[in-house]
Design a protein around this motif. Sequence first.
Motif, PDB file in Angstrom:
ATOM      1  N   THR B  11      28.286   8.147  25.155  1.00 28.67           N
ATOM      2  CA  THR B  11      28.128   8.522  23.757  1.00 28.67           C
ATOM      3  C   THR B  11      28.432  10.001  23.558  1.00 28.67           C
ATOM      4  OG1 THR B  11      25.784   9.078  24.003  1.00 28.67           O
ATOM      5  CG2 THR B  11      26.292   6.803  23.423  1.00 28.67           C
ATOM      6  N   GLU B 214      10.568   6.036  20.925  1.00 35.59           N
ATOM      7  CA  GLU B 214      11.475   7.125  20.555  1.00 35.59           C
ATOM      8  C   GLU B 214      12.371   6.689  19.400  1.00 35.59           C
ATOM      9  OE1 GLU B 214      11.293  10.095  21.387  1.00 35.59           O
ATOM     10  OE2 GLU B 214      13.195  10.953  20.718  1.00 35.59           O
ATOM     11  N   ARG B 217      10.336   6.975  16.258  1.00 30.91           N
ATOM     12  CA  ARG B 217      10.095   8.379  15.896  1.00 30.91           C
ATOM     13  C   ARG B 217      11.341   9.039  15.312  1.00 30.91           C
ATOM     14  NH1 ARG B 217       5.208  10.477  18.987  1.00 30.91           N
ATOM     15  NH2 ARG B 217       6.116  12.542  18.889  1.00 30.91           N
ATOM     16  N   LEU B 218      12.510   8.583  15.754  1.00 32.98           N
ATOM     17  CA  LEU B 218      13.742   9.105  15.159  1.00 32.98           C
ATOM     18  C   LEU B 218      14.034   8.442  13.812  1.00 32.98           C
ATOM     19  CD1 LEU B 218      16.107   9.134  18.291  1.00 32.98           C
ATOM     20  CD2 LEU B 218      15.242  11.146  17.078  1.00 32.98           C
ATOM     21  N   GLU B 238      23.526  11.384  14.119  1.00 34.60           N
ATOM     22  CA  GLU B 238      23.289  11.289  15.572  1.00 34.60           C
ATOM     23  C   GLU B 238      21.932  10.657  15.866  1.00 34.60           C
ATOM     24  OE1 GLU B 238      23.896  14.687  18.159  1.00 34.60           O
ATOM     25  OE2 GLU B 238      25.695  15.232  17.018  1.00 34.60           O
ATOM     26  N   SER B 239      20.928  11.066  15.094  1.00 30.91           N
ATOM     27  CA  SER B 239      19.594  10.503  15.301  1.00 30.91           C
ATOM     28  C   SER B 239      19.592   9.007  15.029  1.00 30.91           C
ATOM     29  CB  SER B 239      18.575  11.161  14.366  1.00 30.91           C
ATOM     30  OG  SER B 239      18.323  12.473  14.761  1.00 30.91           O
ATOM     31  N   SER B 242      21.457   7.275  17.884  1.00 30.21           N
ATOM     32  CA  SER B 242      20.614   7.244  19.084  1.00 30.21           C
ATOM     33  C   SER B 242      19.534   6.181  18.953  1.00 30.21           C
ATOM     34  CB  SER B 242      19.901   8.586  19.265  1.00 30.21           C
ATOM     35  OG  SER B 242      20.687   9.484  19.982  1.00 30.21           O
ATOM     36  N   ILE B 245      20.745   2.749  19.608  1.00 28.59           N
ATOM     37  CA  ILE B 245      20.923   2.482  21.042  1.00 28.59           C
ATOM     38  C   ILE B 245      19.566   2.259  21.704  1.00 28.59           C
ATOM     39  CG2 ILE B 245      21.659   3.540  23.230  1.00 28.59           C
ATOM     40  CD1 ILE B 245      23.962   2.505  21.465  1.00 28.59           C
ATOM     41  N   LEU B 246      18.590   3.086  21.351  1.00 31.63           N
ATOM     42  CA  LEU B 246      17.245   2.910  21.905  1.00 31.63           C
ATOM     43  C   LEU B 246      16.700   1.526  21.541  1.00 31.63           C
ATOM     44  CD1 LEU B 246      16.052   6.489  20.997  1.00 31.63           C
ATOM     45  CD2 LEU B 246      15.948   5.559  23.308  1.00 31.63           C
TER      46      LEU B 246
END
Lengths: 367, 367
Positions: B11, B214, B217-218, B238-239, B242, B245-246
């Motif tokens: 990424t 996570e 939280r994002l 980006e957040s 991400s 993906i998490l």
Amino acid sequence: MQFYMPFRLITGNNVVRSNGAALSAFGRRCLIVTGGSSAKTCGALDDVTAALSEQNIAYTVYDGIRQNPTMASCLAGGQIGADFCADFVVGVGGGSPLDAAKVIAVCIANPEAAEDALYRLEWANRPVPIVLVGTTAGTGSEVTSVAVITNSEGRKRSVRGNDLYAALSFGDPRYTATMPHAVTASTGVDALCHCAESFWSKPASDVSRALATEGIRLLVPALEQVASGITPDAQMRESLYSASILGGMAISVTGTCAPHTIGYLLSEQYGVPHGFACACFLTAFLRHSEAAAPEVASLFRAKTGMDIARIESLLQKLLPPYHFHLSDAELDALLPRWPLTVPNLAKTPGTCDSAVVKTFLRSVFAE
Amino acid sequence: MQFYMPFRLITGNNVVRSNGAALSAFGRRCLIVTGGSSAKTCGALDDVTAALSEQNIAYTVYDGIRQNPTMASCLAGGQIGADFCADFVVGVGGGSPLDAAKVIAVCIANPEAAEDALYRLEWANRPVPIVLVGTTAGTGSEVTSVAVITNSEGRKRSVRGNDLYAALSFGDPRYTATMPHAVTASTGVDALCHCAESFWSKPASDVSRALATEGIRLLVPALEQVASGITPDAQMRESLYSASILGGMAISVTGTCAPHTIGYLLSEQYGVPHGFACACFLTAFLRHSEAAAPEVASLFRAKTGMDIARIESLLQKLLPPYHFHLSDAELDALLPRWPLTVPNLAKTPGTCDSAVVKTFLRSVFAE
């Protein structure tokens, strides 16, 4: 971010016995790689041999791996495995047997491989499949592609490559129940170093920090109990084991930072157990990193709920009272060992040049 | 816990162009699988074709994938790929093209495979290698082994298997910058459902919860900004990426829970976008789970820092003002669709029997 973790990991109570059938995918002949006695004491070795027998897989045991395993012991294991025509290896134990098993798997497939070529990652044939059974809560070797092996000059050096990921890793936290207090402490702080170093590592990402954060949140309260002399119960053992896996995955993304590479010195020269050796430099690393990357410091506090003073205080309680002494000139003589190009230093926040390395060394080698 | 994620994920900005050489490992002929226009608009398709051309890899584009992709469209793509003698596929787009690319990879290697066999995971040959390039921030399909494909009866059903993991996934958050507001919202709440359902899922582990935590939280603060009408900047994109993906990794460990399987109904019958469809049931799921597993509720609050009221309020602002109406008898008639044996229900906290499913349905289909 690069994320590549092609292993299969199965964790939980009794996973080796209840997943024995998975072993038959790897062949009919197996070399078990283990250390002195802990794998026997904790029951892991018996579980592995029982699982292999149930699958009618022939095996032989090589138990010649010691702490800070040598390349000579790996080459010897590879010879035994090749003579036995082993189709795969099962490493059983803490970080030393697991790391050694990875290199032995290379040696079995490449019987002519010599020490230098192994460190240069030059081998013609893919290693035989690697199965790992962890019995400590710290190394994370179950989920990394790294083996740290002591060379013929007594230096700890990494062998790293995607070939070295386990095909299958088992994690049964019950195996960790028989660890002596000092091993619980040393392996636990190794996991703490993995998580903390990974969190601060320059290539850290949201994914690696998620793993590192959870590891730290599990480790600090559990290790505070260990430090206060409480014998971990089953649930605490599970937390410590989980944290070691989280730390291993985190460093699979980022690698480690300065404390790991500088810590090798203490293991090589003074026989300090690996986890303690790295942890000796952790506070200085965190203080340096906090100043070099204040934005990461804010993230660290927000995500983990920990501040550095709490970790420092924890380490003071957990680490043995070492008193190393080297003069300023002796420290200077060591510095060429750590050029800026060492990956662990390049990943450390700020610029981890000789001056910084020297402050780390000074924090341990007080005059 | 079982953890198996054998994909390679890269990424960051410009990752497709800067890692084009990695594509040549998969062969000389490539089928690109994509949807209508978004992969073109966002630049991903151009990057993929440029990277393939640079590697002298011949390609053809199949752009016949639509939202809630049908098995017929996958079979058609498989035929095109087989006729083209494609060595591998590259899926480019949101969840629909990525999911379809996985099944098309199976069809290319198994040209005789029919719909029923594909859902039964019965295929003789391993699929050709799968490369995925995500352009939305939600599906997580880049990192899962699942494809949700609509069958010839109009029902969304999963095709799942370790064969369906991508060999290589690329995630460039810049591709998500051109998503319309509604797509940002719908895909964002899909990721939120993945994280929340995974957190509460019975097989959740410390590792899956680290990833899900996570993600939440994002997501929550970022989606609160989306709900207030703010156009996401690069960092927020980006957040969100991400977090997707998490969430994908978290459900790779645990799978999803009730909102996903019940949400399919809204997509099938009312054309509700997948993310919104699942999110319609999320609050009811969380309320049920909080009561059924109070210890997980405490963990959820402690780890994520969120309470359910905040998520409920967020969803109320993000979801379109749907007004679905079905009578009690009509709801009863739907219930046989969800026996207790549906894995998503079996993983939901407590006992997710028909009575519970009905409360979920009632929360949406108010009379």
